[in-house]
Scaffold this motif. Structure first.
Motif, short mmCIF file in Angstrom:
data_model
loop_
_atom_site.label_atom_id
_atom_site.label_comp_id
_atom_site.label_asym_id
_atom_site.label_seq_id
_atom_site.Cartn_x
_atom_site.Cartn_y
_atom_site.Cartn_z
N UNK A 129 1.02 -1.73 0.16
CA UNK A 129 0.25 0.17 0.15
C UNK A 129 0.67 1.77 0.37
N UNK A 130 2.77 1.26 0.68
CA UNK A 130 2.73 2.06 0.96
C UNK A 130 3.14 2.85 -0.63
N UNK A 131 3.39 1.44 -1.40
CA UNK A 131 4.40 1.65 -2.97
C UNK A 131 3.34 2.18 -3.77
N UNK A 132 2.25 2.07 -3.49
CA UNK A 132 1.15 2.72 -4.07
C UNK A 132 -0.24 4.24 -3.97
N UNK A 133 0.48 4.53 -2.47
CA UNK A 133 -0.49 5.60 -2.02
C UNK A 133 0.55 5.96 -0.48
N UNK A 134 1.97 6.87 -1.31
CA UNK A 134 2.56 6.89 -0.36
C UNK A 134 2.05 8.03 0.82
N UNK A 135 1.01 8.26 0.43
CA UNK A 135 0.56 9.48 1.28
C UNK A 135 -0.61 8.46 1.93
N UNK A 136 -0.48 7.02 2.42
CA UNK A 136 -1.10 6.72 3.32
C UNK A 136 -0.94 6.34 4.35
N UNK A 137 -1.66 6.90 5.71
CA UNK A 137 -0.96 6.32 7.33
C UNK A 137 -1.76 5.04 7.63
N UNK A 138 -1.11 4.70 8.80
CA UNK A 138 -1.07 3.25 8.51
C UNK A 138 -1.49 2.93 10.21
N UNK A 139 -2.61 1.86 10.66
CA UNK A 139 -2.92 2.32 12.18
C UNK A 139 -2.03 0.73 12.55
N UNK A 140 -3.07 -0.07 12.97
CA UNK A 140 -3.08 -1.21 13.66
C UNK A 140 -3.18 -2.36 12.06
N UNK A 141 -2.22 -3.88 12.67
CA UNK A 141 -2.55 -4.25 11.11
C UNK A 141 -2.03 -6.04 11.77
N UNK A 142 -3.08 -6.98 13.06
CA UNK A 142 -3.24 -7.84 13.31
C UNK A 142 -2.99 -9.80 12.63
N UNK A 143 -2.31 -9.69 12.89
CA UNK A 143 -3.04 -11.80 12.33
C UNK A 143 -4.57 -11.96 13.07
N UNK A 144 -5.33 -12.54 12.06
CA UNK A 144 -5.87 -12.68 12.66
C UNK A 144 -6.29 -14.56 12.37
N UNK A 145 -7.52 -15.22 13.44
CA UNK A 145 -7.69 -16.83 13.16
C UNK A 145 -7.71 -16.94 11.14
N UNK A 146 -8.20 -16.41 10.49
CA UNK A 146 -7.86 -17.08 9.14
C UNK A 146 -6.90 -15.46 8.41
N UNK A 147 -5.99 -15.71 8.45
CA UNK A 147 -5.41 -14.45 7.95
C UNK A 147 -5.00 -13.10 8.51
N UNK A 148 -5.06 -11.84 8.09
CA UNK A 148 -4.76 -10.76 8.64
C UNK A 148 -5.33 -9.20 8.14
N UNK A 149 -5.30 -8.16 8.47
CA UNK A 149 -6.17 -7.51 7.75
C UNK A 149 -4.77 -6.47 8.12
N UNK A 150 -5.38 -5.18 8.05
CA UNK A 150 -4.99 -3.83 8.12
C UNK A 150 -5.85 -2.90 8.27
N UNK A 151 -5.26 -1.89 9.65
CA UNK A 151 -6.41 -0.44 9.17
C UNK A 151 -5.25 1.06 8.75
#
Length: 647
Positions: A87-109
């Protein structure tokens, strides 16, 4: 001065000595080269850490590969960082919250600012994700001071990371870097991004920062990743298969249950087919319990709130309980648990050691308040029935009773063809939520482990997963498409006998405290039924099927013969009906197939003359013509043995 030697205990109980400072990777290499190549992280005394972190004290360790939960946790945690890098490569202005693993995969806010994205953008991000992964960047961990961490994110205008860092203690903060991406993170991570070979970004959702609806809503990207492309393809196939098996869809089609807005959300009503299915399950467990000396009881749906205050369920589970109601100047509650009622039944009379073990069982309805967004068919409801039992025994009887309950639970799941993983759920020594004294907890945890060892069980230990009154054995089943579900539990309880002042008179004529085992193989009838529907895709074993046989006369002339067959089948307990409609036989067969009736008996003039039946089996088609008495014998044997469906 000689290097300090430490002892590391492996999952099989074997011990190995290493120099202090050895890494998980070095331990893996000392065991097998293949293990080292597959290793993703290492679990040390319950904490997952990077493979290159030094281990300096004696410890229990596990080398984590993809095949372990801790290995997947590490893999998906690292994948969340890869997603953020893409995402940083594609959208340099993006700001990141949290990005944990979950039971089946992961997410990032992520805060995309003015560049809001849609589902159509996900393939582009996936492509960049794989591009980043193929760079085979190492995940590098470094300690940073609080001032350095705050400065780093303030310079980048990331108020979300600043918010997180302000809550952290100086000296405990770490960054992880891979490629051109840096993230605030405790870890752990896999050695290299090159371990990630396949990814699918599955969905988008809105997520308020820190769950606060007054905060800004971020974009949450969900994904799942794998070390092989083939694994991703298999996963996507399982998702499609799961959609076909969805119990909410099949439950409606097969007439199992309904939920009606006028009755209320999360309050399922069992339709005739579902009631037959449920009563058959209950009868199965009742028969097994009777053989094992259980006594069945029935308790009310509400009780005085003081009962649940004594047990500790109120206020411990206050947020998941319905509000109290006023009755005759007292407060009453819908029953959230059966166990306090059983404890009062135990107290109804003086008990002797000769009366123990006392095994009380109930299919007891309970009520929990679930948020409306969490309700789902039969699997997450507000009113459900537990197959509860409580065993009151002496300390000397405890271990054998634990073994007996384990054996019963294993037998139940094997009947349905469900492989079982076993987890021993212990208390977290640093968490203050648990009741009772440490001595009793240690004793109970030792006893369930000894029982599991003596039975030769393969198990994992999960600190922090115990209930508030005692450790437990959790049974995690795998269904027909490989999904895992936690179902049955066996819990040891030294706390409730104290709270309810439960006693028995021993052989020394003195009063003693019993120990309680809480036990529920199905867990709840609603959730277990939802899993059964999906496990069998609605094609239940013959003994469990709501309708076992459908008799299809070709014309009205064969209806009297069909009725004779129906009576004979009913007399041996078979659930059967005759399709008397003036419908072509092809249409009758199609309808019986759609309803997933295991057997169809087609009768025409020839069958009447020969006292035979032409038999079709659901999904198998015609299996031949049989003398009716022969068919009667065969079907009775299949029902009595509770045989699983034929492939």
């Amino acid at each position: 001065m000689a290097d300090k030697t430490i002892t590391l205990t492996l999952p099989d109980g074997s011990e190995r000595e290493y120099s202090s400072g050895v890494t998980g990777l070095e331990v893996a290499q000392s065991i097998a080269a293949g293990l080292a190549r597959a290793a993703l992280s290492v679990t040390v005394n319950g904490d997952i850490i990077d493979l290159d972190r030094p281990i300096t004290e004696d410890a229990d360790i596990t080398i984590n590969t993809w095949d372990s939960e801790d290995g997947k946790y590490t893999f998906w945690h690292s994948s969340a960082h890869l997603l953020a890098e893409a995402v940083q490569e594609l959208y340099p202005e993006a700001k990141f919250g949290i990005g944990p693993p979950i039971e089946n995969g992961f997410y990032y806010d992520i805060d995309f600012g003015d560049n809001q994205i849609s589902q159509e953008d996900l393939p582009k991000i996936e492509k960049k994700f794989i591009e980043m992964a193929r760079k085979k960047s190492e995940f590098e961990r470094r300690n940073v001071s609080k001032d350095e961490a705050l400065s780093f994110y303030k310079e980048r205008g990331n108020e979300y990371k600043v918010d997180l860092i302000e809550d952290l203690e100086d000296g405990t903060i770490t960054f992880y870097e891979q490629g051109n991406f840096t993230d605030l993170c405790r870890g752990p991570h896999i050695p290299s991004t090159g371990d990630v070979k396949a990814v699918k970004l599955t969905s988008l959702a809105g997520a308020y920062w820190r769950g606060d609806s007054d905060s800004k809503q971020l974009t949450r990207i969900y994904g799942i990743s794998f070390p092989k492309q083939k694994m991703l393809e298999e996963h996507l196939n399982r998702i499609e298969e799961a959609k076909k098996r969805d119990h909410r869809k099949l439950g409606k089609e097969l007439g199992i249950y309904m939920i009606d807005n006028m009755v209320g959300s999360g309050l399922p009503m069992w339709l005739p087919n579902g009631t037959t299915l449920r009563r058959t399950l209950e009868a199965f467990l009742r028969d097994e319990q009777k053989k094992r000396g259980y006594k069945e009881v029935i308790t009310p749906h509400i009780a005085n709130i003081e009962l649940y205050k004594t047990s500790g369920h109120y206020p411990y589970y206050k947020d998941s309980q319905f509000n109290p109601m006023e009755v005759d100047d007292d407060e009453y509650m819908l029953k959230p648990m059966n166990c306090p009622h059983h404890h009062r039944i135990y107290s109804n009379e003086m008990r002797s050691y000769r009366d123990l073990p006392l095994r009380l069982a109930e299919f007891g309805s309970v009520y929990r308040y679930e948020q409306s967004g969490e309700l789902s068919g039969l699997s997450r409801v507000r009113g459900f029935t537990q197959d509860d039992a409580h065993i009151y025994c002496t300390h000397d009887q405890l271990k054998q009773e634990i073994k007996n309950t384990i054996e019963l639970t294993q037998m139940v799941f094997s009947t349905f063809g469900m492989p079982v993983d076993i987890r021993l759920s212990y208390r977290d020594e640093n968490d203050k939520k648990y009741g009772g004294n440490t001595e009793y907890w240690d004793r109970a945890q030792t006893e369930i482990r000894e029982a599991a060892d003596e039975m030769g069980l393969d198990y994992t230990i999960a600190p922090g997963e115990a209930s508030f009154y005692g450790p437990k054995i959790d049974f995690i089943i795998r269904d027909a498409i490989g999904r895992k579900w936690q179902l049955g539990t066996v819990q040891v309880d030294y706390v409730m006998p104290e709270r309810f002042d439960l006693t028995y008179v021993g052989s020394d004529n003195e009063k003693h405290r019993p120990v309680i085992i809480h036990r529920a193989p199905f867990g709840s009838m609603e959730r277990f039924t939802s899993i059964l529907i999906e496990h069998f895709a609605g094609d239940f074993p013959l003994w469990l099927s709501p309708e076992q046989v459908k008799i299809l006369p070709i014309s009205d002339d064969q209806i009297p013969y069909a009725k004779e067959l129906e009576t004979a089948l009913l007399n041996i307990g078979v659930r059967v009906s005759v399709d008397e409609r003036s419908e072509q036989i092809g249409g009758k067969i199609r309808d019986a197939e759609t309803s997933k009736t295991p057997f169809m008996l087609i009768v025409g003039a020839k069958e009447v003359e020969e006292n035979s039946v032409s038999v079709r089996r659901h999904k198998h088609g015609d299996i031949g013509t049989f003398n009716f008495s022969e068919f009667l014998s065969d079907i009775k044997e299949e029902i009595d043995t509770k045989a699983l469906p034929k492939d």
